[in-house]
Design an enzyme around this catalytic site. Structure first.
Site, mmCIF file in Angstrom:
data_model
loop_
_atom_site.group_PDB
_atom_site.id
_atom_site.type_symbol
_atom_site.label_atom_id
_atom_site.label_comp_id
_atom_site.label_asym_id
_atom_site.label_seq_id
_atom_site.Cartn_x
_atom_site.Cartn_y
_atom_site.Cartn_z
ATOM 1 N N CYS A 48 12.899 5.037 -2.146
ATOM 2 C CA CYS A 48 13.427 3.929 -1.334
ATOM 3 C C CYS A 48 14.691 3.306 -1.920
ATOM 4 O O CYS A 48 15.378 2.551 -1.239
ATOM 5 C CB CYS A 48 12.359 2.863 -1.135
ATOM 6 S SG CYS A 48 10.843 3.539 -0.452
ATOM 7 N N HIS A 79 15.709 -3.526 1.111
ATOM 8 C CA HIS A 79 14.833 -2.452 1.576
ATOM 9 C C HIS A 79 13.682 -3.082 2.363
ATOM 10 O O HIS A 79 13.066 -4.053 1.920
ATOM 11 C CB HIS A 79 14.311 -1.665 0.370
ATOM 12 C CG HIS A 79 13.180 -0.743 0.704
ATOM 13 N ND1 HIS A 79 13.250 0.146 1.758
ATOM 14 C CD2 HIS A 79 11.957 -0.575 0.134
ATOM 15 C CE1 HIS A 79 12.114 0.820 1.820
ATOM 16 N NE2 HIS A 79 11.314 0.402 0.856
ATOM 17 N N ASN A 116 8.623 0.829 7.270
ATOM 18 C CA ASN A 116 9.318 1.170 6.025
ATOM 19 C C ASN A 116 9.869 2.589 6.164
ATOM 20 O O ASN A 116 9.104 3.551 6.177
ATOM 21 C CB ASN A 116 8.320 1.065 4.866
ATOM 22 C CG ASN A 116 8.925 1.469 3.537
ATOM 23 O OD1 ASN A 116 10.006 2.054 3.468
ATOM 24 N ND2 ASN A 116 8.218 1.168 2.455
HETATM 25 O O1 UT7 Z 1 8.901 1.253 -0.364
HETATM 26 C C1 UT7 Z 1 7.960 0.766 -1.276
HETATM 27 C C2 UT7 Z 1 6.644 1.106 -0.688
HETATM 28 N N1 UT7 Z 1 5.537 0.284 -0.865
HETATM 29 C C3 UT7 Z 1 5.423 -1.041 -0.748
HETATM 30 O O2 UT7 Z 1 6.332 -1.798 -0.643
HETATM 31 C C4 UT7 Z 1 4.026 -1.557 -0.764
HETATM 32 C C5 UT7 Z 1 3.857 -2.880 -1.452
HETATM 33 N N2 UT7 Z 1 2.517 -3.368 -1.234
HETATM 34 C C6 UT7 Z 1 2.132 -3.929 -0.070
HETATM 35 O O3 UT7 Z 1 2.933 -4.062 0.835
HETATM 36 C C7 UT7 Z 1 0.718 -4.417 0.066
HETATM 37 O O4 UT7 Z 1 0.056 -4.254 -1.189
HETATM 38 C C8 UT7 Z 1 -0.080 -3.668 1.168
HETATM 39 C C9 UT7 Z 1 0.446 -4.087 2.534
HETATM 40 C C10 UT7 Z 1 0.037 -2.171 0.992
HETATM 41 C C11 UT7 Z 1 -1.557 -4.044 1.109
HETATM 42 O O5 UT7 Z 1 -1.702 -5.451 1.222
HETATM 43 P P1 UT7 Z 1 -2.662 -6.232 0.209
HETATM 44 O O6 UT7 Z 1 -2.613 -7.651 0.593
HETATM 45 O O7 UT7 Z 1 -2.221 -5.871 -1.193
HETATM 46 O O8 UT7 Z 1 -4.077 -5.631 0.564
HETATM 47 P P2 UT7 Z 1 -5.110 -4.860 -0.383
HETATM 48 O O9 UT7 Z 1 -4.619 -3.498 -0.717
HETATM 49 O O10 UT7 Z 1 -5.515 -5.765 -1.497
HETATM 50 O O11 UT7 Z 1 -6.335 -4.705 0.593
HETATM 51 C C12 UT7 Z 1 -7.086 -5.843 1.053
HETATM 52 C C13 UT7 Z 1 -8.180 -5.358 1.957
HETATM 53 C C14 UT7 Z 1 -9.025 -4.231 1.367
HETATM 54 O O12 UT7 Z 1 -10.345 -4.424 1.789
HETATM 55 P P3 UT7 Z 1 -11.430 -5.114 0.818
HETATM 56 O O13 UT7 Z 1 -11.491 -4.241 -0.393
HETATM 57 O O14 UT7 Z 1 -10.892 -6.488 0.528
HETATM 58 O O15 UT7 Z 1 -12.670 -5.113 1.648
HETATM 59 C C15 UT7 Z 1 -8.469 -2.982 2.014
HETATM 60 O O16 UT7 Z 1 -9.407 -1.943 2.090
HETATM 61 O O17 UT7 Z 1 -7.621 -4.832 3.152
HETATM 62 C C16 UT7 Z 1 -8.135 -3.507 3.397
HETATM 63 N N3 UT7 Z 1 -7.108 -2.724 4.065
HETATM 64 C C17 UT7 Z 1 -6.950 -2.724 5.399
HETATM 65 N N4 UT7 Z 1 -7.628 -3.342 6.380
HETATM 66 C C18 UT7 Z 1 -7.203 -3.145 7.648
HETATM 67 C C19 UT7 Z 1 -6.159 -1.939 3.507
HETATM 68 N N5 UT7 Z 1 -5.373 -1.414 4.475
HETATM 69 C C20 UT7 Z 1 -5.849 -1.893 5.660
HETATM 70 C C21 UT7 Z 1 -5.464 -1.714 6.988
HETATM 71 N N6 UT7 Z 1 -6.167 -2.362 7.951
HETATM 72 N N7 UT7 Z 1 -4.407 -0.947 7.346
#
Ligand code: UT7
Length: 321
Positions: free
Chosen positions: A112, A248, A278
């Site tokens: 990215c 980005h 993204n």
């Molecule tokens: O170009 C660079 C690329 N990457 C990035 O920029 C990513 C940077 N990170 C992020 O944007 C965030 O960490 C995410 C959007 C990927 C995730 O958000 P988060 O607030 O960090 O969520 P999390 O991974 O802590 O997940 C929270 C909950 C989990 O469930 P439990 O364990 O709390 O029951 C996940 O399983 O949300 C669940 N979850 C979802 N639920 C519904 C994860 N993905 C999804 C989904 N829909 N798509």
């Protein structure tokens, strides 16, 4: 001597995939995706659409916008991490497609951050007088690399391409800072390949994109403000003097956090990730092109561009439009 951007272009796939569409593929919903990321829909490449077709179209539009033609280009740099072949490079395929017959063409792999790494490389060549005009392109089809059963990643990415024509100039790109930290490479990794590996041939599929989302989030909100501050301090420019911070487009919450840490109003951070998702190396040039065509940019404006991603890599650039 430096470079200035004399034209921009972008190209997107036809197919729109909304958050509701995604909820039929994996267990997710519009509320979760839009509140955690800001993304509402993204474009996904279909049959006949690729990093080469989109990159070529974006390049043609950038050439038209710059009032230049492909035959004048000395250099084509393509930032991509989702090329269709290991070789020939995506840059060489685009060169053939647009008939930029005398250009030197090669790819740059910095995920990215790739567009900024490519822009800086173009500046090095052009400011040394090696070449005069270049196309710098970011083009991606991350939809072909993600795991469509992993709701934690497949909802984030979209496909598309953006391009800039850059020319040797007295004013334009002022300075760039770039960083890499390979020791954290495992937090965002893809082993996906277009060819079956020996382990795939034995029945073990290649590992698609895998990400520790929270680790990437923390990395981004720490390093992006740091490198923007670094690039501004090097030039003795105050954040208030910047018209737009073109970041980005990964997550709205990352952009909001960067704005807060820099103490700059959020309005100065244009966003298109709600409609594009993204698009990795393509996100900054697509957004720049949309801003350019919407009449948001005036010659003389100071802009900061900043990208971050797999590697890990991150960068910021300060430029006069
Ligand atoms: O170009 C660079 C690329 N990457 C990035 O920029 C990513 C940077 N990170 C992020 O944007 C965030 O960490 C995410 C959007 C990927 C995730 O958000 P988060 O607030 O960090 O969520 P999390 O991974 O802590 O997940 C929270 C909950 C989990 O469930 P439990 O364990 O709390 O029951 C996940 O399983 O949300 C669940 N979850 C979802 N639920 C519904 C994860 N993905 C999804 C989904 N829909 N798509």
């Amino acid at each position: 001597m430096t470079i200035r951007i004399s034209g921009t272009g972008s190209a997107l796939p036809k197919k729109i995939l909304t958050n509701d569409d995604l909820s039929k593929i994996v267990e997710t919903n519009d509320e979760w995706i839009s509140s955690r990321t800001g993304i509402r829909e993204r474009r996904i490449a279909g049959e006949g659409e690729s990093v080469v077709t989109m990159g070529s179209e974006a390049a043609r539009r950038a050439l038209e916008n710059a009032g230049a033609n492909a035959g004048e280009m000395d250099l084509i740099l393509v930032a991509t991490c989702s090329g269709e072949s290991y070789f020939p490079s995506t840059a060489c395929q685009i060169q053939a497609e647009i008939h930029a017959d005398h250009a030197v063409a090669f790819d740059i792999s910095a995920a990215c951050s790739g567009f900024l790494f490519a822009l800086h490389t173009a500046q090095a060549y052009l400011s040394m007088g090696v070449y005069k005009k270049a196309l710098v392109i970011g083009t991606e089809t991350l939809s072909r690399v993600v795991d469509w059963t992993d709701r934690g990643t497949c909802v984030l990415f979209g496909d598309g391409a953006g391009a800039c024509v850059v020319e040797a100039s007295e004013i334009g790109l002022m300075n760039v800072v770039q960083h890499s930290d390979g020791s954290q490479g495992e937090v965002l990794i893809s082993h996906a390949s277009t060819f079956p590996t020996p382990s795939e041939q034995q029945g073990h599929p290649a590992v698609p994109l895998q990400m520790d989302g929270q680790a990437v989030f923390k990395f981004a909100v720490k390093t992006v403000p740091q490198c923007i501050t670094e690039v501004l301090e090097q030039a003795g420019v105050h954040p208030e003097e910047i018209k737009y911070f073109v970041l980005h487009q990964a997550n709205k919450r990352i952009i909001q956090s960067v704005a807060k840490r820099l103490k700059v109003e959020e309005e100065k951070f244009p966003v298109n990730l709600d409609r594009r998702g993204n698009t990795s190396a393509a996100s900054i040039p697509i957004l720049l092109d949309e801003m350019n065509r919407d009449g948001m940019l005036t010659r003389g404006d100071l802009l900061v561009l900043s990208g971050f991603g797999a590697g890990l890599t991150w960068a910021a650039a300060l430029l006069t439009w």
